[in-house]
Design a protein around this motif. Structure first.
Motif, mmCIF file in Angstrom:
data_model
loop_
_atom_site.group_PDB
_atom_site.id
_atom_site.type_symbol
_atom_site.label_atom_id
_atom_site.label_comp_id
_atom_site.label_asym_id
_atom_site.label_seq_id
_atom_site.Cartn_x
_atom_site.Cartn_y
_atom_site.Cartn_z
ATOM 1 N N HIS A 50 49.790 33.485 32.047
ATOM 2 C CA HIS A 50 50.050 32.061 31.832
ATOM 3 C C HIS A 50 48.769 31.230 31.831
ATOM 4 C CE1 HIS A 50 54.326 32.853 33.516
ATOM 5 N NE2 HIS A 50 54.253 33.090 32.224
ATOM 6 N N HIS A 51 47.704 31.771 32.452
ATOM 7 C CA HIS A 51 46.459 31.008 32.540
ATOM 8 C C HIS A 51 45.330 31.654 31.739
ATOM 9 C CE1 HIS A 51 48.723 29.890 36.228
ATOM 10 N NE2 HIS A 51 48.248 28.685 35.959
ATOM 11 N N ALA A 52 45.631 32.676 30.966
ATOM 12 C CA ALA A 52 44.602 33.394 30.213
ATOM 13 C C ALA A 52 44.118 32.582 29.018
ATOM 14 C CB ALA A 52 45.147 34.735 29.739
ATOM 15 N N ALA A 53 42.899 32.893 28.578
ATOM 16 C CA ALA A 53 42.351 32.238 27.389
ATOM 17 C C ALA A 53 43.235 32.525 26.179
ATOM 18 C CB ALA A 53 40.929 32.748 27.129
ATOM 19 N N ALA A 54 43.420 31.518 25.340
ATOM 20 C CA ALA A 54 44.346 31.634 24.208
ATOM 21 C C ALA A 54 43.969 32.786 23.276
ATOM 22 C CB ALA A 54 44.385 30.318 23.439
ATOM 23 N N ASP A 55 42.666 33.026 23.082
ATOM 24 C CA ASP A 55 42.266 34.069 22.132
ATOM 25 C C ASP A 55 42.488 35.475 22.674
ATOM 26 O OD1 ASP A 55 40.195 33.586 24.005
ATOM 27 O OD2 ASP A 55 38.769 34.639 22.702
ATOM 28 N N LEU A 56 42.723 35.592 23.989
ATOM 29 C CA LEU A 56 42.976 36.907 24.581
ATOM 30 C C LEU A 56 44.466 37.242 24.651
ATOM 31 C CD1 LEU A 56 40.446 37.111 27.572
ATOM 32 C CD2 LEU A 56 40.234 38.078 25.270
ATOM 33 N N ARG A 57 45.317 36.247 24.643
ATOM 34 C CA ARG A 57 46.742 36.478 24.878
ATOM 35 C C ARG A 57 47.383 37.460 23.912
ATOM 36 N NH1 ARG A 57 49.123 30.499 26.559
ATOM 37 N NH2 ARG A 57 47.715 30.197 28.354
ATOM 38 N N PRO A 58 46.979 37.524 22.648
ATOM 39 C CA PRO A 58 47.611 38.512 21.765
ATOM 40 C C PRO A 58 47.399 39.958 22.209
ATOM 41 C CG PRO A 58 46.498 36.819 20.470
ATOM 42 C CD PRO A 58 46.095 36.604 21.885
ATOM 43 N N ARG A 59 46.394 40.207 23.065
ATOM 44 C CA ARG A 59 46.125 41.576 23.511
ATOM 45 C C ARG A 59 46.531 41.781 24.974
ATOM 46 N NH1 ARG A 59 39.973 42.236 22.178
ATOM 47 N NH2 ARG A 59 40.321 44.399 22.839
ATOM 48 N N LEU A 60 47.272 40.838 25.514
ATOM 49 C CA LEU A 60 47.727 40.942 26.904
ATOM 50 C C LEU A 60 49.222 41.226 26.970
ATOM 51 C CD1 LEU A 60 45.839 37.925 28.557
ATOM 52 C CD2 LEU A 60 45.201 40.353 28.587
ATOM 53 N N ILE A 61 49.603 42.057 27.921
ATOM 54 C CA ILE A 61 51.015 42.355 28.196
ATOM 55 C C ILE A 61 51.294 41.871 29.609
ATOM 56 C CG2 ILE A 61 52.773 44.151 28.361
ATOM 57 C CD1 ILE A 61 50.938 45.925 26.611
ATOM 58 N N GLY A 62 52.081 40.851 29.753
ATOM 59 C CA GLY A 62 52.391 40.287 31.067
ATOM 60 C C GLY A 62 53.618 40.940 31.679
ATOM 61 N N VAL A 63 53.487 41.405 32.915
ATOM 62 C CA VAL A 63 54.595 42.085 33.608
ATOM 63 C C VAL A 63 54.712 41.537 35.028
ATOM 64 C CG1 VAL A 63 54.345 44.224 32.265
ATOM 65 C CG2 VAL A 63 53.087 43.958 34.410
ATOM 66 N N PRO A 64 55.885 41.669 35.635
ATOM 67 C CA PRO A 64 56.041 41.189 37.017
ATOM 68 C C PRO A 64 55.182 41.963 38.019
ATOM 69 C CG PRO A 64 58.177 41.509 35.952
ATOM 70 C CD PRO A 64 57.161 42.123 35.059
ATOM 71 N N ASP A 65 54.958 43.270 37.770
ATOM 72 C CA ASP A 65 54.265 44.120 38.741
ATOM 73 C C ASP A 65 53.445 45.151 37.968
ATOM 74 O OD1 ASP A 65 53.502 46.045 40.619
ATOM 75 O OD2 ASP A 65 55.334 45.824 41.796
ATOM 76 N N THR A 66 52.128 45.032 37.996
ATOM 77 C CA THR A 66 51.296 45.951 37.218
ATOM 78 C C THR A 66 51.310 47.363 37.799
ATOM 79 O OG1 THR A 66 49.319 45.253 38.455
ATOM 80 C CG2 THR A 66 49.775 44.127 36.364
ATOM 81 N N LEU A 67 51.504 47.490 39.110
ATOM 82 C CA LEU A 67 51.594 48.826 39.715
ATOM 83 C C LEU A 67 52.822 49.567 39.191
ATOM 84 C CD1 LEU A 67 50.472 50.904 41.719
ATOM 85 C CD2 LEU A 67 51.846 49.785 43.511
ATOM 86 N N ARG A 68 53.938 48.864 39.103
ATOM 87 C CA ARG A 68 55.146 49.484 38.544
ATOM 88 C C ARG A 68 54.942 49.834 37.064
ATOM 89 N NH1 ARG A 68 59.995 49.351 41.560
ATOM 90 N NH2 ARG A 68 59.344 49.397 43.749
ATOM 91 N N ALA A 69 54.201 49.003 36.363
ATOM 92 C CA ALA A 69 53.925 49.291 34.953
ATOM 93 C C ALA A 69 53.133 50.588 34.815
ATOM 94 C CB ALA A 69 53.164 48.134 34.316
ATOM 95 N N LEU A 70 52.144 50.794 35.696
ATOM 96 C CA LEU A 70 51.391 52.054 35.688
ATOM 97 C C LEU A 70 52.335 53.237 35.872
ATOM 98 C CD1 LEU A 70 48.755 53.708 35.788
ATOM 99 C CD2 LEU A 70 48.669 53.212 38.258
ATOM 100 N N GLY A 71 53.265 53.117 36.809
ATOM 101 C CA GLY A 71 54.246 54.178 37.023
ATOM 102 C C GLY A 71 55.123 54.410 35.807
ATOM 103 N N SER A 72 55.443 53.360 35.081
ATOM 104 C CA SER A 72 56.279 53.500 33.887
ATOM 105 C C SER A 72 55.551 54.265 32.781
ATOM 106 C CB SER A 72 56.703 52.118 33.382
ATOM 107 O OG SER A 72 57.531 51.461 34.317
ATOM 108 N N PHE A 73 54.263 53.977 32.612
ATOM 109 C CA PHE A 73 53.481 54.748 31.646
ATOM 110 C C PHE A 73 53.502 56.230 32.006
ATOM 111 C CE2 PHE A 73 51.585 50.697 30.326
ATOM 112 C CZ PHE A 73 51.367 50.919 28.972
ATOM 113 N N ALA A 74 53.302 56.548 33.295
ATOM 114 C CA ALA A 74 53.285 57.943 33.733
ATOM 115 C C ALA A 74 54.655 58.593 33.557
ATOM 116 C CB ALA A 74 52.843 58.013 35.192
ATOM 117 N N TRP A 75 55.707 57.849 33.889
ATOM 118 C CA TRP A 75 57.081 58.367 33.747
ATOM 119 C C TRP A 75 57.357 58.741 32.293
ATOM 120 C CZ3 TRP A 75 60.766 55.628 30.829
ATOM 121 C CH2 TRP A 75 62.063 56.151 30.859
ATOM 122 N N TRP A 76 56.981 57.877 31.374
ATOM 123 C CA TRP A 76 57.226 58.141 29.956
ATOM 124 C C TRP A 76 56.430 59.352 29.481
ATOM 125 C CZ3 TRP A 76 60.651 56.843 26.416
ATOM 126 C CH2 TRP A 76 60.367 57.059 25.075
#
Length: 461
Positions: free
Chosen positions: A79-105
């Motif tokens: 929500h506070h990131a620079a506008a030019d970076l946002r197209p390459r950002l994936i916002g998630v509630p919990d980045t640790l859980r996201a890491l686990g999801s990548f590994a699970w897949w």
């Protein structure tokens, strides 16, 4: 730990969902990284937060320098990131859980035996010995060191590649629900719990809490037709032979599908033997003590379940040479003139303390000293557990030297004149030099935070 795990746009929708929908349809990720220092071209960078670091501090740099394809960040950062970076950002509630999801897949891509190892004590040693055995017949991915938590486990799984034919994954816990989460991530086909003992009681509360937490691995196996290895020598675990659909029991002291015998040579190195039809052999281990024999029973049971030959299992057991200790170690034998040091300073809880003291008591020698540091994370049970260990130590050692606030309180309450409390590591060394004489066996052990390896370093001076 670096990896080249690939993820397409379609994969990202499965792993992350709608939050990744804005990325280019032709995006091609090669590798998942949480460390900006080792980032390579094509990686997705996952910004983790810890007590002393925040990966979000590096997001701007890794994206502007062009190393990362994209970055997974917290929603508040997005929500506070620079506008030019946002197209390459994936916002998630919990980045640790996201890491686990990548590994699970990524784990789902591999139809190989995946062996999960949990338990209150002995996980890492058992994992290492099991990997040494299984590698005699399979190309094995294993957990490095003790990277068994919600960061280390997914980073290990992401290293799975076409070359691997089996995986041996250690999973650990600090709080309720962690084994359940890691089991779902690892998706084991086989699972083993070394034992149920008093660990992390600040959050797991008591042995019932430890049992509930550790046996979440068996729950997963039961729900997914996996194979559970049940320690018949553990009073709590042996009941799971009747609770889990597919099991193999193992042990030294009780009837089991895989029951091994053990003798010890003059240096307390175990010689394990098993007679089971054509699966019959003897093997001499390179790690001293009864704990090594119990670890071997685990590895033998797993090897047998994978239809390995007796020779393959024997060679694996005998070829495993624990790494030389540099500082803290797991039951490493060090010679210092006439003194024999049992360096077991890696960590400690009540279960591992008892096993180490049993090894001290069995070790050939005329004089034995136990030098012990506090056991951490025992919560309200701490004082009673430290008092109980003092009693155990007195039955195995001619002299007991302790350090740490928890042992100080236990000594004061117990009024134990045979136990010497020292405020510092150097104080412990002074007492050792006073009591050991020219020849002695000295066990040095304590929780990681006690840095008991400093006692050994001072002895060398």
């Amino acid at each position: 730990m670096t990896n080249v795990a690939p993820f397409s746009y379609r994969d990202l929708q499965a792993v992350i969902g709608y939050a990744a929908a804005h990325l280019p349809a032709d995006i091609s990720i090669v590798g998942v990284s949480t460390d900006s220092r080792t980032l390579t071209d094509g990686n997705v960078f996952i910004a983790l937060r810890g007590e002393r670091f925040d990966g979000h501090d590096h997001v701007d740099r890794v994206l502007r320098e062009g190393n990362a394809s994209c970055a997974v960040v917290s929603e508040d950062y997005l929500h506070h990131a620079a506008a030019d970076l946002r197209p390459r950002l994936i916002g998630v509630p919990d980045t640790l859980r996201a890491l686990g999801s990548f590994a699970w897949w990524h784990r789902r891509r591999f139809g190989i035996p995946v062996i999960a190892i949990a338990g209150a004590a002995g996980k890492t040693s058992t994992k290492e010995l099991t990997a040494a055995v299984v590698s005699q017949a399979f190309r094995v991915l294993k957990t490095e060191a003790n990277y068994n938590n919600q960061v280390g486990t997914p980073l290990t799984l992401l290293q799975l590649a076409a070359e691997h034919q089996a995986a041996v994954i250690e999973i650990g816990t600090n709080e309720p629900g962690e084994i359940e989460l890691l089991s779902a991530m690892v998706q084991p086909t086989h699972g083993l719990i070394t034992n149920i003992g008093k660990e992390h009681l600040e959050k797991l509360i008591d042995l019932d809490g430890v049992e509930r937490e550790e046996t979440a691995l068996f729950d997963y196996l039961n729900d997914h037709d996996g194979l559970a290895f049940v320690n018949a020598d553990d009073e709590r675990l042996r009941t799971y032979e009747r609770k889990v659909g597919r099991t193999i029991t193992f042990g030294l002291d009780h009837d089991a599908d895989i029951r091994i015998g053990v003798t010890f040579d003059a240096s307390l190195l175990p010689v394990v033997h098993i007679i089971k039809d054509t699966f019959t052999f003897r093997a001499r281990l390179a790690t001293p003590g009864i704990a090594a024999a119990r670890n071997a029973a685990c590895a033998i049971a797993i090897g047998w379940s994978l239809q390995m030959s007796a020779d393959e299992v024997r060679v694996g057991l005998e070829s495993y040479d624990p790494p030389a200790s540099h500082g803290y170690a797991r039951m490493s034998v060090e010679r210092m003139g006439g003194l024999t040091i049992l360096n077991d300073t890696y960590n400690a809880n009540p279960e591992s303390m008892r096993v180490a003291l049993d090894t001290l008591g069995r070790y050939p020698g005329t004089r034995r000293l136990a030098v012990l540091g506090d056991m951490r994370e025992l919560g309200d049970a701490s004082e009673d557990e430290h008092m109980a260990i003092l009693g155990e130590a007195a039955s195995h050692a001619d002299a007991v030297i302790v350090t740490g606030d928890e042992f100080r309180r236990a000594v004061e309450r117990l009024d134990a004149p045979h136990v010497l409390w020292c405020a510092t590591h150097s104080g412990c060394v002074e007492q050792i030099r006073s009591l050991a004489g020219t020849e002695a066996i000295i066990l040095v052990k304590g929780s990681r935070g006690m840095t008991m390896e400093k006692v050994i370093a001072l002895l060398h001076e």
